[in-house]
Design an enzyme around this catalytic site. Structure first.
Site, PDB file in Angstrom:
ATOM      1  N   ASP A  19       0.829  -1.217   0.000  1.00 32.09           N
ATOM      2  CA  ASP A  19       0.000   0.000   0.000  1.00 32.09           C
ATOM      3  C   ASP A  19       0.858   1.259   0.000  1.00 32.09           C
ATOM      4  O   ASP A  19       0.623   2.201   0.755  1.00 32.09           O
ATOM      5  CB  ASP A  19      -0.943   0.013   1.215  1.00 32.09           C
ATOM      6  CG  ASP A  19      -1.998  -1.072   1.130  1.00 32.09           C
ATOM      7  OD1 ASP A  19      -2.345  -1.445   0.000  1.00 32.09           O
ATOM      8  OD2 ASP A  19      -2.456  -1.542   2.175  1.00 32.09           O
TER       9      ASP A  19
ATOM     10  N   HIS B 110      -2.331  -3.509  -7.533  1.00 30.47           N
ATOM     11  CA  HIS B 110      -2.225  -2.091  -7.863  1.00 30.47           C
ATOM     12  C   HIS B 110      -3.593  -1.571  -8.291  1.00 30.47           C
ATOM     13  O   HIS B 110      -4.194  -2.083  -9.235  1.00 30.47           O
ATOM     14  CB  HIS B 110      -1.203  -1.879  -8.988  1.00 30.47           C
ATOM     15  CG  HIS B 110       0.171  -2.357  -8.633  1.00 30.47           C
ATOM     16  ND1 HIS B 110       0.996  -3.008  -9.521  1.00 30.47           N
ATOM     17  CD2 HIS B 110       0.852  -2.297  -7.462  1.00 30.47           C
ATOM     18  CE1 HIS B 110       2.128  -3.318  -8.918  1.00 30.47           C
ATOM     19  NE2 HIS B 110       2.065  -2.899  -7.673  1.00 30.47           N
TER      20      HIS B 110
END
Length: 261
Positions: A64, A94
Site C-alpha cells: 500500500d 495495484h
C-alpha cells in the site's frame, strides 16, 4: 523490566551500558505530524520524468505504498511511451482509475494499461498464472472494451502451475502467504525446472517432461506430510470454508485429478 535471559556477565554489562544511553531524537515518534505542501503533478513528478530516460518505481516491502498510482501518473506524461512490470507476479495489487473514474485492480498487468497510446510490457522475469491473469485482469479490460491486444506485450514468463499454489498452501504457516504460488514458482525458475510461456506453444513432449520433473517437489511434499490427493482436496475446501475462494476451483480440480500432467 528486569533482564532475565541467561547470559554471561560480560553480556549483561553491555546490556546495562546500552540501556542507560539516551534515546536518539531522530528515532522518536514526533509529537505532531509535520506539515506538508500539495504540489501540482506537473511541478513535481513530471519534472522527474522530463529529466530522465527511465523512471523506476520501487517499493520498500510495506505494501500500500502507492506504486500503482505513481506508475499510472507517470504513464500519463506525453514523453512516457512504455511501461513495464519487471518481476514477481500476482501477489501484488495495484489499484488505478481510468478517466471515467472506474476502478481497476491489477495484480500483474502494468499500471499504464488504462492510458491510451502506451506500450505495456510484462517482462520475462515475471511469473504468471495464465488462468488467473485471464479471469481477473484481462476480463476487467475486456468488460470496458479496452484495446489491450495492441497495448500489452508479454515476455517469456515462468508459468505458475496449480501445484505451485498447492505447495504454497501446504508448506506455509497460517496467514504467512498469499497462496499465489510465488515462492515455489521462483524456486522452479531459479533451478530451471519449471515451464515458461514458450513451452506451452512449442513441443508438448518437452513441456510434459519438464512438468513431470518439476512436480517431483510437490509429490515429495505429499510424501513427507503423509497426505493423499483426497487429503489435499479437503485441505483446499477447509481453506475456502469461510466463503472466500483463496484456492481457485481449477487448483482443487488439479489436486483431485489422477493424471496431473
Amino acid at each position: 523490566m528486569p533482564y532475565t535471559l541467561c547470559t554471561s556477565a560480560y553480556q549483561r554489562a553491555v546490556y546495562e551500558s546500552i540501556k542507560r544511553l539516551p534515546p536518539l531524537p531522530e528515532l522518536q515518534e514526533p509529537a505532531v505530524c509535520k506539515s506538508f505542501i500539495e504540489v501540482d503533478i506537473k511541478e513535481s513528478l513530471y519534472k522527474l520524468v522530463e529529466c530522465n530516460n527511465v523512471i523506476i518505481v520501487a517499493g520498500s516491502f510495506f505494501g500500500d505504498e502507492g506504486k500503482g498510482k505513481t506508475v499510472d501518473a507517470v504513464a500519463h506524461h506525453p514523453e512516457c511511451t512504455c511501461i513495464a512490470r519487471v518481476n514477481s507476479g500476482e501477489n501484488a495489487g495495484h489499484t488505478v482509475y481510468d478517466s471515467k473514474g472506474r476502478k481497476f485492480v491489477f495484480n500483474l498487468a502494468p499500471s499504464g494499461m488504462l492510458t491510451p497510446g502506451k506500450r505495456n510490457y510484462i517482462g520475462p522475469e515475471c511469473v504468471m498464472d495464465p488462468i488467473s491473469f485471464l479471469e481477473k485482469e484481462l476480463s476487467q479490460l475486456m468488460a470496458v472494451g479496452a484495446d489491450y491486444k495492441n497495448s500489452l506485450f508479454v515476455g517469456n514468463v515462468c508459468i505458475v502451475t496449480p501445484y505451485h499454489k498447492l505447495i504454497d498452501l501446504l508448506g506455509s504457516a497460517a496467514n504467512a502467504s498469499t497462496l499465489k504460488g510465488i515462492s515455489p514458482v521462483h524456486a522452479s525458475k531459479v533451478t530451471k525446472r519449471g515451464i515458461r510461456l514458450d513451452h506451452i506453444f512449442n513441443d508438448e513432449t518437452v513441456m510434459r517432461e519438464r512438468l513431470a520433473k518439476d512436480m517431483e517437489t510437490y509429490l515429495g511434499l505429499l510424501h513427507v506430510l503423509h497426505m493423499t490427493d483426497a487429503d489435499v482436496v479437503q485441505r483446499c475446501k477447509d481453506e475456502n470454508s469461510d466463503g472466500v475462494s483463496r484456492v481457485p476451483d481449477y487448483v482443487v480440480e488439479f489436486a483431485a485429478a489422477t493424471d496431473k500432467i
